[in-house]
Design a protein around this motif. Structure first.
Motif, PDB file in Angstrom:
ATOM      1  N   ASP A  43      -3.920  -1.407   5.550  1.00 22.33           N
ATOM      2  CA  ASP A  43      -4.438  -2.625   4.976  1.00 22.33           C
ATOM      3  C   ASP A  43      -5.354  -2.278   3.589  1.00 22.33           C
ATOM      4  O   ASP A  43      -6.048  -3.089   3.381  1.00 22.33           O
ATOM      5  CB  ASP A  43      -5.458  -3.279   6.070  1.00 22.33           C
ATOM      6  CG  ASP A  43      -4.585  -4.150   7.143  1.00 22.33           C
ATOM      7  OD1 ASP A  43      -3.662  -4.564   6.715  1.00 22.33           O
ATOM      8  OD2 ASP A  43      -5.139  -4.248   8.279  1.00 22.33           O
ATOM      9  N   SER A  44      -5.050  -1.218   3.302  1.00 25.72           N
ATOM     10  CA  SER A  44      -5.910  -0.786   1.806  1.00 25.72           C
ATOM     11  C   SER A  44      -5.600  -1.670   0.834  1.00 25.72           C
ATOM     12  O   SER A  44      -4.216  -2.255   0.658  1.00 25.72           O
ATOM     13  CB  SER A  44      -5.541   0.560   1.594  1.00 25.72           C
ATOM     14  OG  SER A  44      -5.876   1.622   2.561  1.00 25.72           O
ATOM     15  N   THR A  45      -6.342  -1.795  -0.094  1.00 27.02           N
ATOM     16  CA  THR A  45      -6.344  -2.764  -1.223  1.00 27.02           C
ATOM     17  C   THR A  45      -5.724  -1.875  -2.231  1.00 27.02           C
ATOM     18  O   THR A  45      -5.543  -0.516  -2.380  1.00 27.02           O
ATOM     19  CB  THR A  45      -7.681  -3.079  -2.059  1.00 27.02           C
ATOM     20  OG1 THR A  45      -8.580  -3.459  -1.120  1.00 27.02           O
ATOM     21  CG2 THR A  45      -7.467  -3.768  -3.312  1.00 27.02           C
ATOM     22  N   SER A 117      -1.750 -11.689   2.831  1.00 26.68           N
ATOM     23  CA  SER A 117      -2.302 -10.966   1.750  1.00 26.68           C
ATOM     24  C   SER A 117      -2.490 -12.055   0.515  1.00 26.68           C
ATOM     25  O   SER A 117      -1.837 -13.139   0.387  1.00 26.68           O
ATOM     26  CB  SER A 117      -0.963 -10.018   1.199  1.00 26.68           C
ATOM     27  OG  SER A 117      -0.704  -9.275   2.069  1.00 26.68           O
ATOM     28  N   LEU A 138     -14.359  -8.790  -0.858  1.00 28.16           N
ATOM     29  CA  LEU A 138     -13.615  -7.462  -0.320  1.00 28.16           C
ATOM     30  C   LEU A 138     -14.426  -6.685   0.362  1.00 28.16           C
ATOM     31  O   LEU A 138     -14.004  -6.043   1.191  1.00 28.16           O
ATOM     32  CB  LEU A 138     -13.429  -6.959  -1.678  1.00 28.16           C
ATOM     33  CG  LEU A 138     -12.586  -7.460  -2.732  1.00 28.16           C
ATOM     34  CD1 LEU A 138     -12.302  -6.560  -4.096  1.00 28.16           C
ATOM     35  CD2 LEU A 138     -11.131  -8.062  -2.240  1.00 28.16           C
ATOM     36  N   GLN A 141     -15.416  -9.268   3.589  1.00 31.74           N
ATOM     37  CA  GLN A 141     -14.605 -10.426   4.461  1.00 31.74           C
ATOM     38  C   GLN A 141     -15.044 -11.590   4.742  1.00 31.74           C
ATOM     39  O   GLN A 141     -14.851 -12.071   5.506  1.00 31.74           O
ATOM     40  CB  GLN A 141     -13.754  -9.546   5.279  1.00 31.74           C
ATOM     41  CG  GLN A 141     -12.857  -8.317   4.992  1.00 31.74           C
ATOM     42  CD  GLN A 141     -11.530  -8.866   4.442  1.00 31.74           C
ATOM     43  OE1 GLN A 141     -10.556  -9.562   5.081  1.00 31.74           O
ATOM     44  NE2 GLN A 141     -11.364  -8.739   3.379  1.00 31.74           N
ATOM     45  N   ARG A 157      -5.718  -8.923   3.101  1.00 29.05           N
ATOM     46  CA  ARG A 157      -5.492  -8.086   2.176  1.00 29.05           C
ATOM     47  C   ARG A 157      -5.290  -8.193   0.971  1.00 29.05           C
ATOM     48  O   ARG A 157      -4.572  -9.134   0.400  1.00 29.05           O
ATOM     49  CB  ARG A 157      -4.201  -7.196   2.883  1.00 29.05           C
ATOM     50  CG  ARG A 157      -3.850  -5.919   2.029  1.00 29.05           C
ATOM     51  CD  ARG A 157      -2.509  -5.372   2.319  1.00 29.05           C
ATOM     52  NE  ARG A 157      -2.463  -3.993   1.752  1.00 29.05           N
ATOM     53  CZ  ARG A 157      -1.514  -2.994   2.218  1.00 29.05           C
ATOM     54  NH1 ARG A 157      -0.534  -3.495   2.870  1.00 29.05           N
ATOM     55  NH2 ARG A 157      -1.461  -2.158   1.645  1.00 29.05           N
ATOM     56  N   LEU A 158      -5.815  -7.611   0.012  1.00 29.06           N
ATOM     57  CA  LEU A 158      -6.026  -7.873  -1.491  1.00 29.06           C
ATOM     58  C   LEU A 158      -4.941  -6.978  -2.023  1.00 29.06           C
ATOM     59  O   LEU A 158      -5.046  -5.802  -1.946  1.00 29.06           O
ATOM     60  CB  LEU A 158      -7.252  -7.891  -2.200  1.00 29.06           C
ATOM     61  CG  LEU A 158      -7.197  -8.118  -3.617  1.00 29.06           C
ATOM     62  CD1 LEU A 158      -7.232  -9.675  -3.700  1.00 29.06           C
ATOM     63  CD2 LEU A 158      -8.655  -7.742  -4.272  1.00 29.06           C
ATOM     64  N   ILE A 159      -4.236  -7.484  -2.923  1.00 24.73           N
ATOM     65  CA  ILE A 159      -3.213  -6.842  -3.814  1.00 24.73           C
ATOM     66  C   ILE A 159      -3.492  -7.398  -5.247  1.00 24.73           C
ATOM     67  O   ILE A 159      -3.379  -8.361  -5.385  1.00 24.73           O
ATOM     68  CB  ILE A 159      -1.785  -6.822  -3.644  1.00 24.73           C
ATOM     69  CG1 ILE A 159      -1.592  -6.614  -2.034  1.00 24.73           C
ATOM     70  CG2 ILE A 159      -0.908  -5.979  -4.414  1.00 24.73           C
ATOM     71  CD1 ILE A 159       0.175  -6.951  -1.743  1.00 24.73           C
ATOM     72  N   ALA A 160      -4.047  -6.491  -6.097  1.00 31.27           N
ATOM     73  CA  ALA A 160      -4.325  -7.011  -7.521  1.00 31.27           C
ATOM     74  C   ALA A 160      -3.416  -6.454  -8.459  1.00 31.27           C
ATOM     75  O   ALA A 160      -2.775  -5.283  -8.248  1.00 31.27           O
ATOM     76  CB  ALA A 160      -5.765  -6.655  -7.750  1.00 31.27           C
ATOM     77  N   ARG A 182     -13.638  -0.610  -5.975  1.00 34.05           N
ATOM     78  CA  ARG A 182     -13.158  -1.201  -4.904  1.00 34.05           C
ATOM     79  C   ARG A 182     -11.787  -1.647  -5.028  1.00 34.05           C
ATOM     80  O   ARG A 182     -10.992  -1.399  -3.832  1.00 34.05           O
ATOM     81  CB  ARG A 182     -13.947  -2.514  -4.400  1.00 34.05           C
ATOM     82  CG  ARG A 182     -13.794  -3.126  -3.138  1.00 34.05           C
ATOM     83  CD  ARG A 182     -14.194  -2.064  -2.102  1.00 34.05           C
ATOM     84  NE  ARG A 182     -13.767  -2.650  -0.897  1.00 34.05           N
ATOM     85  CZ  ARG A 182     -12.465  -2.719  -0.194  1.00 34.05           C
ATOM     86  NH1 ARG A 182     -11.573  -2.248  -1.068  1.00 34.05           N
ATOM     87  NH2 ARG A 182     -12.308  -3.203   0.985  1.00 34.05           N
ATOM     88  N   LEU A 183     -11.345  -1.735  -6.271  1.00 35.88           N
ATOM     89  CA  LEU A 183      -9.932  -2.354  -6.165  1.00 35.88           C
ATOM     90  C   LEU A 183      -9.022  -1.189  -6.363  1.00 35.88           C
ATOM     91  O   LEU A 183      -7.922  -1.162  -6.063  1.00 35.88           O
ATOM     92  CB  LEU A 183      -9.926  -3.151  -7.553  1.00 35.88           C
ATOM     93  CG  LEU A 183     -10.453  -4.593  -7.642  1.00 35.88           C
ATOM     94  CD1 LEU A 183     -10.269  -5.115  -8.938  1.00 35.88           C
ATOM     95  CD2 LEU A 183      -9.680  -5.461  -6.778  1.00 35.88           C
TER      96      LEU A 183
END
Length: 347
Positions: A43-45, A117, A138, A141, A157-160, A182-183
């Protein structure tokens, strides 16, 4: 069509299904797919980095589709396409009356992506004033809608992704360092197309098949000269540029043969094309420039037909249709010594 149909996995099983639009078998691409396989089950960014047109959204979708969240929402936001004053409401939502024009409650993208996501494309364009709120979401939550004091908890879950140099932006105080760290939990760097040219033939074949079906113009042959032109080009716009040029070539195709859509002089001819809004004018400009570059020689290895990736008869047909004829040059009354009186008209 999606903005950048970039890659196709050669793996079997779930990878084959989930990465069906990921095209290529180069070592550079294989390294990217190996990273996707590693990080997707967590679940990692994920921070996807790469030039414009390299396929960052496809990689983000692959991460989601190979994760335990597959089948849950995949919500995307292009941070560069939304005005700064509306981006906060777009991400976090607002209550009725929160600001002028807020006539109803609005659910933000974070809430839409709950249990799934969220893909934030061009995250480098998020204004500094909003970066601290994004960092809190982030880390904790949780967030509040605009105009509300109620805290909402989410599981996202963040995907940047970005094409910008975030480290350089931090040095210029344009991006928060704490948000960057963090990203940047798991960065995935996409190679530019010029660094994986062995994938070009497979990409061209894929785009030709998809686009020719869509336009109803079957393509039976991609001449070696056309493929060689694709392979030698530097592709500043990466796979997106390749897709667009293949589309142009399919439009220009005749007799089931894919012509070379690349201009003879890239800068000059592209400027002519971009200033034209008529396909016939684009076709005429390409052919005319090729003829002038070849001194109006049509056939042969250095003729205009070879430069355009066309058969000699196809080019002659197009010239006739467009009314292109070799201009008549004024002859001297007395020909220079050693030159026959009869000027050759062979092409």
């Amino acid at each position: 069509m999606a903005t950048s149909l970039t890659f196709r996995s050669r793996d079997s099983g779930m990878g084959e299904r989930s990465l069906e639009q990921i095209i290529g078998s180069s070592a550079a691409l294989g390294a990217v797919l190996a990273k996707v396989d590693l990080v997707a089950p967590t679940d990692s960014t994920v921070l996807v980095l790469g030039e414009t047109g390299t396929g960052k959204e496809l990689v983000a979708r692959a991460v989601h589709n190979l994760s335990r969240r597959a089948g849950r929402p995949f919500v995307k936001v292009n941070c560069a396409a939304i005005p700064f004053d509306l981006l906060e409401s777009e991400l976090f939502g607002h209550e009725r009356g929160a600001f002028t024009g807020a006539i109803a409650q609005k659910i933000g993208r974070f809430e839409m992506a709950d249990t799934g996501s969220l893909f934030l494309d061009e995250i480098g364009d998020i204004p500094l004033a909003l970066q601290s709120k994004l960092l809190r979401v982030l880390q904790e939550q949780e967030f509040e809608r605009l105009g509300s004091g109620r805290t909402h908890r989410i599981n996202v879950r963040l995907i940047a992704a970005t094409h910008r140099d975030l480290a350089g932006m931090i040095a210029r105080s344009e991006f928060r360092s704490d948000l960057y760290y963090r990203l940047n939990v798991f960065p995935v760097v996409l190679p530019p197309l010029r660094n994986r040219k062995s994938d070009i033939p497979e990409l061209v074949s894929y785009f030709v098949r998809i686009l020719s079906q869509r336009m109803g113009k079957p393509i039976q042959q991609v001449p070696p000269e056309t493929m060689a032109a694709f392979a030698s080009y530097t592709w500043p716009g990466n796979v997106r540029e390749l897709q667009n040029l293949v589309e142009r070539a399919v439009i220009l195709s005749c007799d089931g043969v894919l012509p070379n859509p690349l201009p003879i002089n890239h800068q000059d001819t592209v400027a002519v094309i971009c200033n034209s809004t008529n396909l016939k004018e684009v076709d005429r400009a390409l052919i005319l420039q090729a003829l002038e570059a070849a001194d109006w020689v049509i056939g042969g290895p250095v003729g205009a037909a070879a430069k355009l990736g066309l058969n000699r008869t196809t080019l002659a047909y197009k010239m006739n249709k467009l009314g292109l004829v070799r201009p008549i040059r004024m002859r001297s009354a007395v020909p220079p010594e050693g030159i026959d009186h009869a000027e050759s008209t062979a092409t």
